[in-house]
Design an enzyme around this catalytic site. Structure first.
Site, PDB file in Angstrom:
ATOM      1  CG  ASP A 122      -1.671   1.243   1.429  1.00 10.09           C
ATOM      2  OD1 ASP A 122      -2.353   1.662   0.463  1.00 10.09           O
ATOM      3  OD2 ASP A 122      -1.599   1.834   2.529  1.00 10.09           O
ATOM      4  NE  ARG A 123       0.596   7.335  -2.748  1.00 10.84           N
ATOM      5  CZ  ARG A 123      -0.061   8.246  -3.472  1.00 10.84           C
ATOM      6  NH1 ARG A 123      -0.034   8.205  -4.785  1.00 10.84           N
ATOM      7  NH2 ARG A 123      -0.758   9.184  -2.871  1.00 10.84           N
ATOM      8  CG  ASP A 124      -1.313   7.701   0.208  1.00  9.68           C
ATOM      9  OD1 ASP A 124      -0.205   7.704  -0.368  1.00  9.68           O
ATOM     10  OD2 ASP A 124      -2.335   8.205  -0.287  1.00  9.68           O
ATOM     11  CE  LYS A 143       7.533  17.287   2.829  1.00 12.41           C
ATOM     12  NZ  LYS A 143       7.796  18.102   1.624  1.00 12.41           N
ATOM     13  CG  ASN A 149      -8.292   1.704  -2.863  1.00  9.73           C
ATOM     14  OD1 ASN A 149      -7.944   0.954  -3.777  1.00  9.73           O
ATOM     15  ND2 ASN A 149      -9.175   1.363  -1.945  1.00  9.73           N
ATOM     16  CD  GLN A 150      -4.011   7.929  -4.212  1.00  8.31           C
ATOM     17  OE1 GLN A 150      -4.414   9.076  -3.972  1.00  8.31           O
ATOM     18  NE2 GLN A 150      -3.258   7.261  -3.342  1.00  8.31           N
ATOM     19  CB  CYS A 157      -8.273   1.909  -7.724  1.00  7.29           C
ATOM     20  SG  CYS A 157     -10.060   2.200  -7.797  1.00  7.29           S
ATOM     21  NE  ARG A 159     -13.570   2.512  -2.897  1.00 13.62           N
ATOM     22  CZ  ARG A 159     -13.024   3.602  -2.351  1.00 13.62           C
ATOM     23  NH1 ARG A 159     -12.097   4.275  -3.012  1.00 13.62           N
ATOM     24  NH2 ARG A 159     -13.394   4.021  -1.162  1.00 13.62           N
ATOM     25  CE  LYS A 160      -5.223  -0.646  -1.834  1.00  9.71           C
ATOM     26  NZ  LYS A 160      -3.936  -0.280  -1.190  1.00  9.71           N
ATOM     27  CG  ASP A 220      -2.670   2.337   6.333  1.00  7.13           C
ATOM     28  OD1 ASP A 220      -2.611   2.115   5.112  1.00  7.13           O
ATOM     29  OD2 ASP A 220      -3.451   3.174   6.834  1.00  7.13           O
TER      30      ASP A 220
HETATM   31 ZN   LIG Z   1     -11.023   1.167  -9.590  1.00  2.00          ZN
END
Ligand SMILES: [Zn+2]
Length: 183
Positions: free
Chosen positions: A9-11, A18, A55-56, A93, A111-112, A137
């Site tokens: 996962d990214r975020d 920040k 997921n974005q 996504c 989408r997760k 997370d």
């Molecule tokens: Zn999607």
């Protein structure tokens, strides 16, 4: 037999927001600790392929654009490459059925906690699923990982509480990587 892989996962897993911000939208919003980069390098040195799946869905709400996401990934990729960390693919996504912006406000397969992003990577790479991992997370990461047959590690750098879909829970990415490498 395929390659071992770690789906990240990214975020709030590899990137931290920040200055107390809640969300990471653009290049100026993220921070990546050196020790996180070091941990990713250890995975590379141990022949794991690395994939970022994020997921974005805020794109569907108009908070950021696909271009913002791609810029961020380009920037992150260049920071990581300087330290010898190659991310094989960045997948995101942009959808959210509760969004307002056409054509993103749909029910999608990526989408997760759906497994569309993992499935699409598995269509392009020969992955040894039984020896591969999902680190994230949130419970949706754990659920997506489990559904895809991966081992899962939840990190506590986000705000989620313990997920029943997590095989292991670790404080952060560094500890999660130690878990994978040392067992
Ligand atoms: Zn999607």
């Amino acid at each position: 037999m395929g390659s071992k892989a770690v789906f990240l996962d990214r975020d709030k897993t590899i990137l931290l927001p920040k200055g107390g911000e809640k969300y990471i939208y653009r290049v100026e919003d993220f921070h990546i600790p050196d020790k996180f980069i070091g941990a990713l390098k250890k995975l590379i040195d141990n022949e794991y392929l690395l994939f970022v799946i994020t997921n974005q869905g805020r794109i569907a709400r108009g908070h950021l654009t696909e271009n913002d996401v791609e810029e961020l990934h380009k920037c992150l990729d260049s920071i990581l490459k300087q330290k010898g960390v190659h991310i094989s693919e960045f997948e995101y996504c942009p959808h959210n059925p509760r969004g307002t912006l056409h054509p993103y406000n749909i029910v999608c397969e990526c989408r997760k906690p759906k497994t569309g992003m993992i499935d699409s990577i598995r269509n392009s790479y020969d992955i040894d699923v039984l020896n591969s991992w999902m680190i994230g997370d949130s419970y949706i990461d754990m659920l997506a990982g489990k559904k895809a047959g991966l081992k899962t590690i939840q990190v506590l750098t986000g705000s989620e509480t313990y997920s029943k879909y997590a095989d292991f829970v670790e404080t952060d990415l560094v500890k999660a990587v130690s878990k994978i490498l040392i067992g």
